[in-house]
Write a protein that holds these residues in place. Structure first.
Motif: not given
Length: 380
Positions: A19-23, A28-31, A356-367, A373-376
């Motif tokens: 989550l650190t990496v994807t966030s 910073t994708r435009r930097r 809960v168990s399925s959430a992390p991988w889609p969360t990485f994609r979204r971030t 808008h993630t981990m609010l």
């Protein structure tokens, strides 16, 4: 990429590290003033929330880290971290190559502490090698299995084994009553589920693991044809060896923003960090680890922008426990993890736990696309 680009290196691609990496990559994708590298021993993402399923021979989805990060700012490097030089700000990989950093995120996590009791390393399996344990179970047409450790991991492993292998005698062994952290109704439901599945609960202090059983303080013995060790974890000695300030368990001691108190250019997240909140030290879970990754990414970007870092605040939400594939119990909690009145059981709890168990991988994609808008809601 400019010469002045800040080099951010993340060690470990577990729940907190990813989550650190994807966030970071999303923010910073435009930097062009930052580069991001993540180092991990393997290309596959390990779903630690599901290792009790792997331990019973169930097959999980293939979650490939380089594929997830393809097209993003983050570069994936496969290898074992074998050394850190905080003076030269370099990391050694596989004792063969070095990479430099301006900011380091230490997310190497923890592994089973099989060295805590004599014989555990030699005679017990752990979920770090869940597939080997699954092969052992597949060989058994009868016999007994002892799970050492009555915490959440031990409970999930014991119920999964008992449901999938009803012909085996399953014993859950630990110092504390299973579900000691739950409220009375949730604990009663857990006790009933253990009885329904035929799991024997024994309380006692484990003093030795032998090839044919487990010895307890006072002379009692729990016979076993296979032993699974789930009691306690340990972190890598790399941080302490590098001279970073660590606690008595080898975890990096952090300030309020999750930076090392001795080396502020190093952030520590997840299980490898000793993070103090008002209610005490946080313990390692996916629930707490992923917010540390989200917070760290945000603070690194604030530093890149010349802004002061902010303090990390976290409160727990729930204690979700699967009881095999067809049952579960969810205890909702206050921020300090003391039990609240609300709980879920049965089918509703199964749905909740799977979500809960399925959430992390889609969360990485979204971030990678929507990092803000993630981990609010994890601040309390």
């Amino acid at each position: 990429m400019t010469r002045e680009a800040k080099r951010i290196v993340v060690l470990g691609a577990g729940y907190a590290g990813m989550l650190t990496v994807t966030s970071l990559a999303g923010r910073t994708r435009r930097r062009d003033d930052v580069s991001i590298t993540v180092v991990n021993a393997g290309e596959r993402f390990t779903e630690r929330l599901r290792l009790h399923q792997v331990a019973t021979g169930q097959h999980l989805a293939e979650l490939n880290l380089p594929e997830l990060l393809a097209g993003s700012k983050a570069e994936f490097q496969q290898g074992w971290v074998t050394g850190i030089d905080p003076v030269g700000r370099t990391v050694r990989i596989d004792d063969e190559r070095e990479i430099g950093y301006d900011t380091l995120v230490y997310a190497l996590g923890a592994s089973a502490d099989t060295g805590a009791v004599p014989g555990a390393a030699e005679n017990a399996y752990s979920l770090d090698d869940a597939e080997s344990f699954a092969r052992r179970l597949a060989e058994m047409s009868s016999g007994s299995v002892v799970i050492c450790g009555s915490g959440l991991t031990g409970i999930e492993a014991a119920t999964e084994i008992a449901e999938r292998f009803p012909y085996l005698v399953v014993t859950l062994l630990g110092r504390e009553r299973p579900g000691a952290m739950l409220g009375p109704q949730a604990r009663a439901y857990l006790d009933a589920a253990l009885r329904r599945l035929g799991v024997t609960v024994r309380l006692g202090e484990i003093v030795k693991v032998r090839a044919d059983g487990v010895d307890l303080a006072g002379g009692a013995t729990a016979p076993a044809d296979a032993v699974l060790w789930t009691s306690g974890v340990r972190v890598s000695p790399l941080a302490a060896a590098a001279g970073l300030t660590t606690d008595g368990h080898g975890r990096i001691v952090t300030d309020g923003a999750l930076r090392s108190v001795s080396h502020p250019e190093v952030y520590a997240v997840g299980d490898a960090a000793a993070i103090r909140q008002k209610y005490g030290l946080m313990h390692g879970t996916c629930q707490s680890g992923m917010p540390t990754g989200a917070h760290t990414a945000q603070q690194i970007v604030r530093q890149l922008d010349g802004k002061p870092v902010r303090r990390f605040r976290f409160g727990y939400l729930h204690v979700p426990i699967s009881l095999g594939r067809h049952d579960a119990v969810i205890q909702f909690v206050h921020g300090d993890e003391s039990p609240a009145r609300a709980r879920l059981t049965g089918r509703a709890a199964v749905w909740y736990k799977e979500t809960v168990s399925s959430a992390p991988w889609p969360t990485f994609r979204r971030t990678l696309r929507f990092p803000r808008h993630t981990m609010l809601g994890w601040r309390r």
